[in-house]
Write an enzyme that holds these catalytic residues in place. Structure first.
Site, short mmCIF file in Angstrom:
data_model
loop_
_atom_site.label_atom_id
_atom_site.label_comp_id
_atom_site.label_asym_id
_atom_site.label_seq_id
_atom_site.Cartn_x
_atom_site.Cartn_y
_atom_site.Cartn_z
N ASP A 131 -2.47 -4.49 3.49
CA ASP A 131 -2.56 -4.71 4.94
C ASP A 131 -3.41 -5.93 5.31
O ASP A 131 -4.37 -6.26 4.61
CB ASP A 131 -3.15 -3.47 5.63
CG ASP A 131 -2.15 -2.33 5.71
OD1 ASP A 131 -0.95 -2.57 5.48
OD2 ASP A 131 -2.56 -1.20 6.01
N GLU A 139 0.80 -1.22 0.00
CA GLU A 139 0.00 0.00 0.00
C GLU A 139 0.84 1.28 0.00
O GLU A 139 0.45 2.27 -0.61
CB GLU A 139 -0.95 0.01 1.20
CG GLU A 139 -2.07 -0.99 1.07
CD GLU A 139 -2.99 -1.00 2.27
OE1 GLU A 139 -3.60 0.03 2.55
OE2 GLU A 139 -3.08 -2.06 2.92
N ASP A 168 -5.99 -6.83 6.96
CA ASP A 168 -7.30 -6.61 7.56
C ASP A 168 -8.33 -6.49 6.45
O ASP A 168 -8.02 -6.67 5.27
CB ASP A 168 -7.30 -5.37 8.46
CG ASP A 168 -6.87 -4.10 7.73
OD1 ASP A 168 -6.81 -4.11 6.48
OD2 ASP A 168 -6.58 -3.09 8.41
N ARG A 211 -3.49 -2.13 13.63
CA ARG A 211 -4.96 -2.15 13.75
C ARG A 211 -5.38 -3.55 14.16
O ARG A 211 -5.47 -4.45 13.33
CB ARG A 211 -5.61 -1.71 12.44
CG ARG A 211 -5.29 -0.26 12.10
CD ARG A 211 -5.90 0.16 10.76
NE ARG A 211 -5.54 1.55 10.47
CZ ARG A 211 -4.45 1.92 9.83
NH1 ARG A 211 -3.60 1.00 9.39
NH2 ARG A 211 -4.18 3.19 9.61
N HIS A 232 -5.28 -11.38 14.25
CA HIS A 232 -4.04 -10.62 14.35
C HIS A 232 -3.37 -10.84 15.70
O HIS A 232 -3.97 -11.33 16.65
CB HIS A 232 -4.31 -9.12 14.18
CG HIS A 232 -4.89 -8.77 12.86
ND1 HIS A 232 -4.43 -9.30 11.69
CD2 HIS A 232 -5.90 -7.93 12.52
CE1 HIS A 232 -5.13 -8.82 10.68
NE2 HIS A 232 -6.03 -7.98 11.16
N GLU A 286 -9.88 -3.91 5.22
CA GLU A 286 -9.59 -2.83 4.30
C GLU A 286 -8.51 -3.24 3.31
O GLU A 286 -8.60 -2.99 2.11
CB GLU A 286 -9.17 -1.58 5.07
CG GLU A 286 -9.40 -0.27 4.35
CD GLU A 286 -10.86 0.12 4.28
OE1 GLU A 286 -11.21 0.86 3.35
OE2 GLU A 286 -11.65 -0.33 5.13
N TYR A 344 1.60 -4.99 13.08
CA TYR A 344 0.47 -4.25 12.50
C TYR A 344 -0.34 -3.57 13.59
O TYR A 344 -0.60 -4.14 14.64
CB TYR A 344 -0.43 -5.19 11.68
CG TYR A 344 -1.43 -4.45 10.85
CD1 TYR A 344 -1.02 -3.45 9.97
CD2 TYR A 344 -2.79 -4.72 10.96
CE1 TYR A 344 -1.94 -2.76 9.20
CE2 TYR A 344 -3.71 -4.03 10.18
CZ TYR A 344 -3.28 -3.04 9.32
OH TYR A 344 -4.19 -2.34 8.58
#
Length: 702
Positions: free
Chosen positions: A82, A9, A84, A307, A352, A86, A305
Site C-alpha cells: 500500500d 498485500e 502509505d 487511507r 495521496h 504502513e 486508496y
C-alpha cells in the site's frame, strides 16, 4: 517462467492486478505484515539504542517459504504494498524476510512501486517508474509502532493489576477515551437556561395562507425573551397591533460543491447517511479498492486508496470528470473555474489523492447488480460525492422580509426568509435534506405594498441544550481536527474502546461505562501526558517530521520512554486497586442457582457463573434485537455459526426451532401482522402464505 514478481498485500488485490499483466509477471500476496514485535516481551532494546527486535509473525513461515520460491524464479521483484507508511514498512520487512538483500540475491533487481488506484494504467505506470524504499516513511512507521508498543506493553499490565485482566491502554486509544469522558462530564455539569421564542402569523390580503414570521426585537435592535413574564408582556403589547412590510430584500447566493472524501469524512458520512460503523466503512472500502467481480470485466478496483488526508485530485481524473459531467448534465454543470482548498492547518499526510471512483463512467447504476447492498451503498456515496465535487455551485434565490408591528408601547420587528433553488449545480447528484425546498412557508405574493393583519402570536418556551454525546462520526471529526491519530488509526481506535467495554454505543451515541470511567481516571492521574490531546497531537507532528526526513525517529523514542518508565513505576506504588463488579444478567446458572454475569472475551460477550472457581459454568451471550419470535413469543436473538456467519434464532431454542438468515424487522406486516424480514432494500413477510413485500423504511440520521 515469470521473470517479474510483484508482491502486494492481499490476495484480492493480486487477483485484480494479475489480469492487467502478461505471462512474464507473477503476482502474489504477503497477506499483510510478515514481521512484527514479539507478543511475549517488549521487543525493544531500551538499555542501548531502542532498536526494535522484529520476529517472523507466527503462522507466516509457510507463506514466506512460498514467496522465497517465487523470488528464486524471478529476475526482478516489485514490492507493491500500500502507498502509505504502513505499506512502506511492509515492503522493508519483506526485503529482510525474503533475503532480498542477501549476497545470493545480489543479481536480482528489487524495486518499490506504488499506485493510488488498481487500474491497468496506474499499475503499468508504476512499473515504468520504480523507486527505492523510502526509509523516512519506514522510520515514521517504526516510531509509531515502537511508541504504541511502549505505551501498551508498560501500562496495560498495570491496569490488569489495579482493575481487571484483559484491559489495555493505547497512545491514541486513551486520548479518545479521555475526549468521550470529558464530553460526558461537560454534559453532566451543564445547567440549562430558559429562553423563549415567538412566532407570529400574518394574513396577507389576497393570499389564502398566512405567513409565519419570527420575532427579532424592537426598532431599537435585536431582543431576547428570557422568561414567561417577558413573553406574556410581549404578547399583550402585540394585541391589536397594526403591521406592515417595511422591507423586502431579494438576493442570490451560491453554495459551493463539497470536497471529495478523505478517510475521515468518508467515515463520518458513512455513519451519518448509511448508519455504518467506522470499522464497517473501512472494511467495505477496502473491498472496493482491492477489487470486486463485475460481469464481463472480472475483478475491478472501483475506488482509489482509502487511507488519505488529501483532497487532491489527479489531472486525468479531473479531465475524465469534466467530460462525463458535460455529457451527462451539460457544460453549465461542470466545475468551470471553481477551485477549492481544504480548510484547516493540520498537515496532510503524504501526497495521496482523495478517495474517488477509479472510473467515473462506472456509475452506481451500472454496477448495482454486481455488488452486495452495503458495497453498492458505499460506492454510490463515494461516486456521488466525487462527481459533485467536480460540479458547479448551486444557486439560490433568497428573499428576506422585515415586518413591523406597532404594539401598544413599542414597535416590534418580525422577520421571515425563504430560499428557492435557482440552479441545482452539484445538488443534481449530492444533497442534504436541509438543502431541499424552501426554508419557510412564505408565499411569493408578499412585497412592500402588501396589506398585513396580525392573526396570532405563539410564544414557545425552550431551554439551552448541552453539547451532544459523541458519535463515531463526531469523534472521528474531533480526532482529525485536533491532529490526533491518522486515517489508518480512527477505526481501530474506536473498535478497541468498544471491544474493551470502556464505552457502549446506543442509538449511535457513545457512552462511558463504569469500567471506562475507572480506566480514564487512572490514566489521567498517573499518565496525564499520555491522555493529553495536545501532547498526542505534537507527537503526530514529530512523526510527520520523521516521514519528511527532518526528525530522527529514535530521538523521539529516546525522549519519550524515560518519562513513561518513571510514570509507570510511580503508578505501581501510588494507584489504589479498583475492582469493577461484573454486570449481572437475568440468566440463572443451572448448576448452582446463581445469576450469571456478563464477561468479555476475545470474541465478545459471554455468560459466566460468578461462583468461579467452584462453579465453572459458562454459556454464550445472545443479544436481543427487540423482536418477538413469531412461533413462541420469546425474544429473537443474534447468533453465529461456527464459521462466524450471523443468523437470527429464538432464545427458546432448542424447544423452539425458529431461525432465519435475514434480520427480522420491528415493522409488522400490514397484511397479516407477522414479522417482516430485511432482504436488501425490501421487507418481506416471514409468513410464506402471505408473501407481502414492501420497501424498507429509510434510516433517519441521528
Amino acid at each position: 517462467m515469470a521473470k517479474n514478481l510483484i508482491i502486494v498485500e492481499s490476495p484480492a488485490k493480486a487477483k485484480t492486478i494479475r489480469k492487467f499483466l502478461g505471462p512474464n509477471y507473477e503476482v502474489t500476496a504477503s497477506q499483510g505484515h510478515v514481521r512484527d514485535l514479539p507478543k511475549s516481551q517488549l521487543g525493544i532494546d531500551i538499555e542501548h539504542d531502542y532498536e526494535p527486535k522484529y520476529i517472523t509473525i507466527r503462522g507466516k513461515g509457510e507463506l514466506l517459504a512460498s514467496l522465497r520460491r517465487e523470488v528464486k524464479k524471478a529476475d526482478k521483484i516489485y514490492l507493491a504494498t500500500d502507498p502509505d507508511r504502513e505499506g512502506e514498512a511492509i515492503s522493508w520487512h519483506l526485503v529482510t524476510a525474503l533475503g532480498l538483500n542477501d549476497e545470493k540475491n545480489k543479481d536480482k533487481k528489487v524495486y518499490r512501486i506504488t499506485f493510488n488506484e488498481i487500474t491497468k494504467n496506474a499499475v503499468k505506470e508504476a512499473i515504468k517508474h520504480p523507486r527505492d524504499i523510502d526509509m523516512n516513511l519506514v522510520d515514521a512507521q517504526q516510531a509509531r509502532r515502537v511508541l504504541d508498543r511502549m505505551v501498551g506493553y508498560r501500562i496495560s499490565p498495570l491496569l490488569w493489576a489495579k482493575v481487571k485482566r484483559g484491559l489495555s491502554a493505547g497512545r491514541v486509544q486513551s486520548v479518545a477515551l479521555r475526549l468521550i469522558a470529558d464530553r460526558e462530564d461537560e454534559i453532566a455539569a451543564f445547567i440549562p437556561e430558559e429562553y423563549w421564542t415567538m412566532d407570529a402569523d400574518f394574513d396577507i390580503q389576497g393570499e389564502k395562507k398566512p405567513v409565519t414570521a419570527k420575532y427579532y426585537g424592537t426598532d431599537k435592535g435585536k431582543a431576547q425573551i428570557r422568561t414567561k413574564q417577558e413573553a406574556d408582556a410581549l404578547a399583550e403589547d402585540l394585541e391589536g397591533a397594526s403591521s406592515r412590510v417595511s422591507e423586502v430584500k431579494k438576493s442570490e447566493r451560491t453554495k459551493k460543491a463539497p470536497l471529495p472524501f478523505t478517510t475521515s469524512t468518508l467515515q463520518q458520512e458513512g455513519s451519518r447517511r448509511l448508519g455504518f460503523s467506522t470499522q464497517k466503512t473501512m472494511r467495505i472500502a477496502q473491498q472496493l479498492y482491492e477489487g470486486v467481480e463485475l460481469k464481463g470485466r472480472g475483478s475491478v478496483g472501483l475506488i482509489t486508496y482509502l487511507r488519505t488526508d488529501s483532497t487532491r485530485i489527479a489531472d486525468e481524473a479531473k479531465s475524465a470528470a469534466y467530460d462525463f459531467i458535460k455529457e451527462q448534465y451539460g457544460e453549465e454543470y461542470t466545475e468551470a473555474n471553481t477551485q477549492q482548498k481544504k480548510a484547516g492547518s493540520v498537515k496532510i499526510q503524504d501526497a495521496h489523492e482523495a478517495i474517488r471512483p477509479t472510473d467515473i463512467t462506472l456509475t452506481p447504476a451500472r454496477v448495482k447488480e454486481d455488488l452486495p447492498r452495503d458495497q453498492y451503498r458505499l460506492y454510490q456515496l463515494i461516486w456521488n460525492r466525487f462527481t459533485a465535487s467536480r460540479m458547479s455551485p448551486a444557486k439560490y434565490e433568497t428573499t428576506q422580509v422585515r415586518i413591523e408591528a406597532q404594539g401598544k408601547k413599542e414597535k416590534h420587528i418580525f422577520t421571515v426568509s425563504a430560499s428557492r433553488v435557482k440552479f441545482q449545480g452539484f445538488m443534481a447528484v449530492y444533497t442534504d435534506e436541509e438543502e431541499e425546498g424552501l426554508s419557510s412557508g412564505m408565499t411569493g405574493g408578499i412585497d412592500e405594498n402588501s396589506s398585513l393583519t396580525l392573526r396570532s402570536v405563539q410564544p414557545q418556551q425552550h431551554f439551552t441544550q448541552p453539547a451532544p454525546h459523541y458519535t463515531e462520526a463526531s469523534l472521528v471529526r474531533t480526532l482529525e481536527e485536533q491532529g490526533i491519530g491518522r486515517p489508518s488509526t480512527y477505526a481501530p481506535t474506536i473498535t478497541t474502546i468498544l471491544a474493551r467495554h470502556y464505552v457502549v454505543k446506543e442509538d449511535k451515541n457513545l457512552y462511558m461505562t463504569e469500567l471506562g470511567t475507572v480506566v480514564n481516571n487512572m490514566m489521567k492521574q498517573a499518565f496525564p501526558q499520555i491522555v493529553d490531546p495536545q501532547f498526542t497531537a505534537n507527537l503526530e507532528t514529530l512523526l510527520d517530521g520523521v516521514a519528511s526526513g527532518d526528525v530522527k525517529w529514535k530521538t523521539i523514542v529516546e525522549n519519550f520512554y524515560p518519562d513513561l518508565d518513571e510514570a509507570v513505576k510511580k503508578a505501581e506504588k501510588d494507584l489504589a486497586e479498583v475492582k469493577i463488579a461484573d454486570e449481572e444478567s437475568d440468566v440463572i446458572c443451572e448448576n448452582c442457582g446463581r445469576k450469571m454475569v456478563i464477561k468479555y472475551g476475545p470474541h465478545g460477550k459471554f455468560l459466566a457463573c460468578p461462583g468461579f472457581p467452584e462453579c465453572k459454568n459458562t454459556k454464550p451471550y445472545y443479544e436481543k434485537i427487540g423482536v418477538a419470535c413469531p412461533k413462541c413469543g420469546k425474544d429473537i436473538v443474534i447468533k453465529r455459526t461456527r464459521k462466524g456467519r450471523t443468523y437470527y434464532g429464538c432464545l427458546g431454542n432448542p424447544d423452539c426451532d425458529f431461525m432465519v438468515w435475514q434480520r427480522p424487522s420491528k415493522t409488522r406486516c400490514p397484511k397479516c401482522g407477522s414479522i417482516m424480514l430485511e432482504k436488501g432494500r425490501k421487507l418481506v413477510c416471514w409468513n410464506e402464505n402471505c408473501g407481502y413485500t414492501m420497501d424498507k423504511p429509510e434510516e433517519k440520521d441521528q
